[in-house]
Design a protein around this motif. Structure first.
Motif, PDB file in Angstrom:
ATOM      1  N   ILE A   3     -61.341  28.982 -61.607  1.00  0.00           N
ATOM      2  CA  ILE A   3     -60.801  28.704 -62.946  1.00  0.00           C
ATOM      3  C   ILE A   3     -60.515  27.218 -63.081  1.00  0.00           C
ATOM      4  O   ILE A   3     -60.017  26.582 -62.157  1.00  0.00           O
ATOM      5  N   SER A   4     -60.839  26.659 -64.246  1.00  0.00           N
ATOM      6  CA  SER A   4     -60.546  25.253 -64.510  1.00  0.00           C
ATOM      7  C   SER A   4     -59.691  25.128 -65.757  1.00  0.00           C
ATOM      8  O   SER A   4     -60.013  25.695 -66.802  1.00  0.00           O
ATOM      9  N   LEU A   5     -58.603  24.361 -65.646  1.00  0.00           N
ATOM     10  CA  LEU A   5     -57.741  24.141 -66.818  1.00  0.00           C
ATOM     11  C   LEU A   5     -58.447  23.288 -67.863  1.00  0.00           C
ATOM     12  O   LEU A   5     -58.116  23.344 -69.038  1.00  0.00           O
ATOM     13  N   ASN A   6     -59.434  22.508 -67.430  1.00  0.00           N
ATOM     14  CA  ASN A   6     -60.173  21.623 -68.351  1.00  0.00           C
ATOM     15  C   ASN A   6     -61.541  22.201 -68.692  1.00  0.00           C
ATOM     16  O   ASN A   6     -62.528  21.465 -68.795  1.00  0.00           O
ATOM     17  N   TRP A   7     -61.627  23.509 -68.840  1.00  0.00           N
ATOM     18  CA  TRP A   7     -62.926  24.148 -69.057  1.00  0.00           C
ATOM     19  C   TRP A   7     -63.643  23.605 -70.295  1.00  0.00           C
ATOM     20  O   TRP A   7     -64.860  23.424 -70.269  1.00  0.00           O
ATOM     21  N   PHE A   8     -62.889  23.300 -71.343  1.00  0.00           N
ATOM     22  CA  PHE A   8     -63.529  22.863 -72.584  1.00  0.00           C
ATOM     23  C   PHE A   8     -64.187  21.491 -72.406  1.00  0.00           C
ATOM     24  O   PHE A   8     -65.343  21.292 -72.793  1.00  0.00           O
ATOM     25  N   GLU A   9     -63.473  20.569 -71.783  1.00  0.00           N
ATOM     26  CA  GLU A   9     -64.018  19.233 -71.552  1.00  0.00           C
ATOM     27  C   GLU A   9     -65.207  19.303 -70.589  1.00  0.00           C
ATOM     28  O   GLU A   9     -66.222  18.634 -70.793  1.00  0.00           O
ATOM     29  N   GLU A  10     -65.086  20.148 -69.561  1.00  0.00           N
ATOM     30  CA  GLU A  10     -66.167  20.256 -68.576  1.00  0.00           C
ATOM     31  C   GLU A  10     -67.418  20.876 -69.192  1.00  0.00           C
ATOM     32  O   GLU A  10     -68.527  20.387 -68.975  1.00  0.00           O
ATOM     33  N   LEU A  11     -67.247  21.925 -69.993  1.00  0.00           N
ATOM     34  CA  LEU A  11     -68.425  22.536 -70.635  1.00  0.00           C
ATOM     35  C   LEU A  11     -69.037  21.565 -71.643  1.00  0.00           C
ATOM     36  O   LEU A  11     -70.261  21.514 -71.806  1.00  0.00           O
TER      37      LEU A  11
END
Lengths: 349, 23
Positions: free
Chosen positions: B9-17
């Protein structure tokens, strides 16, 4: 009129969570209610939460005159194309969006009051074969439409006076979008559910299509109502108009699923099923915060607490007939319940 | 749900995607 009102049935011991009848809108000219909603309306320096009712060929604005009394402020007469739905624009004032069409949406119109020339107006926002539409924060509207083989997903924004500004195009997925939801907690994220039972995520700022995730085959044609990001997971509230009853979950109306957007893996968090022993299926409904309300095929309205996954109130069809519509009020926790005969009742939850 | 069920799980999923997806 008291005899006409349905008596809410409470399903648990949460005494403070009640559904109380507040008032009724009386419209002798209305033959059928297509949709109902609330809108903040400002006139003569007074900002009030007003009710909007839509019939096939007109939309009316109602303001509160007294605790139990509503007065019609204005009625917009529409053309030959029937009104299908009201599209609430969040956090706006004096702006109402409506969708018109035959079976599918063919036109989106904006209804407004112009202080420049002291008149109520309507303007055309968009035409096409529109499959899904949602009002977003900051006076924006997202819609998906199909032309031949192509799908177009567009965001239009409005000025305070209702002028539409240049639209932004989002990258369309191959699958037809059926519903949208803004992602709470992630400013520029938008989510959609597709006809092939997938969830897609966009970046509203760049228009990028970021991810497609499959929901699973158990609950076809899922419709997204709400989405929020928490601790790296994406929680999505879905309704399942075509779900089959199962022994383990009963007859599910709403489901909360947690997705990991990085891996596209998901897990069911909580089911909100129809009350035990209550026949009927989910017909249509709306979600606000952790509350969900739906009209059932039995003609009743059910309310669920999505955190508990439990039905907390049931409004049976009254002597005046079955319920056809249910909407949450924009302010507080009011519930708007509409009947097929055009009658609209307000309840406090 | 545990990390093992849903993967890392990544807390920055939106930025990473957003940085991984085509523009």
């Amino acid at each position: 009129n008291e005899a006409e009102q349905s008596t809410p049935v409470l399903f648990d011991d949460l005494a403070e969570e009640n559904l109380q009848f507040v008032s009724k809108l009386k419209d002798s000219s209305s033959s059928c209610a297509v949709d109902v909603s609330t809108v903040w309306w400002e006139a003569a320096g007074c900002r009030e939460l007003c009710v909007v009712t839509a019939c096939e060929n007109s939309v009316s604005l109602w303001k509160p005159l007294a605790p139990d009394h509503w007065g019609k402020v204005y009625t917009w007469q529409l053309g030959e194309i029937p009104v299908i739905q009201i599209i609430p624009l969040l956090d706006t004032c004096n702006l109402i969006c409506i969708a018109l069409g035959n079976l599918e949406i063919g036109e989106i119109r904006l209804l407004l009051y112009s202080s420049e020339n002291d008149s109520f107006k309507q303007s055309l926002v968009k035409t096409g074969n529109i499959k899904a539409v949602l009002g977003l924060k900051d006076r924006r509207l997202v819609s998906s439409s199909r032309s031949m083989q192509e799908q177009e997903v567009e965001v239009v924004s409005f000025s305070e006076t209702g002028r539409s500004k240049h639209g932004q195009t989002l990258m369309p997925p191959e699958e037809t979008i059926l519903a949208f939801a803004e992602v709470e907690g992630v400013k520029d994220a938008l989510l959609g559910t597709t006809a092939m039972n997938s969830i897609v995520i966009w970046n509203l700022k760049t228009g990028q299509l970021l991810k497609k995730m499959h929901i699973g085959y158990s609950y076809p044609a899922s419709i997204c109502h709400r989405a929020y990001s928490d601790s790296g997971l994406l929680f999505v509230v879905l309704s399942h108009p075509h779900a089959k009853e199962s022994e383990s979950c009963g007859n599910p109306a709403f489901r909360v699923i947690a997705f990991n957007p990085k891996t596209a893996r998901s897990t069911g968090v909580i089911f909100s099923s129809l009350p035990p022993g209550h026949a009927g299926r989910y017909m249509e409904g709306e979600v606000k915060d952790a509350l969900a309300a739906a009209v059932l095929s039995s003609g009743a309205i059910a309310v669920w607490d999505l955190l508990l996954g439990r039905c907390t109130a049931l409004l049976p069809p009254g002597p005046a007939g079955s319920w056809a519509l249910v909407r949450w009020s924009a302010g507080g926790s009011g519930l708007l319940a509409g009947r097929g005969d055009g009658g609209v009742c307000l309840y406090r939850y | 749900c545990s990390d093992s069920d849903l993967g890392p799980i990544s807390l920055n999923w939106f930025e990473e995607l957003s940085s991984e997806a085509p523009p």
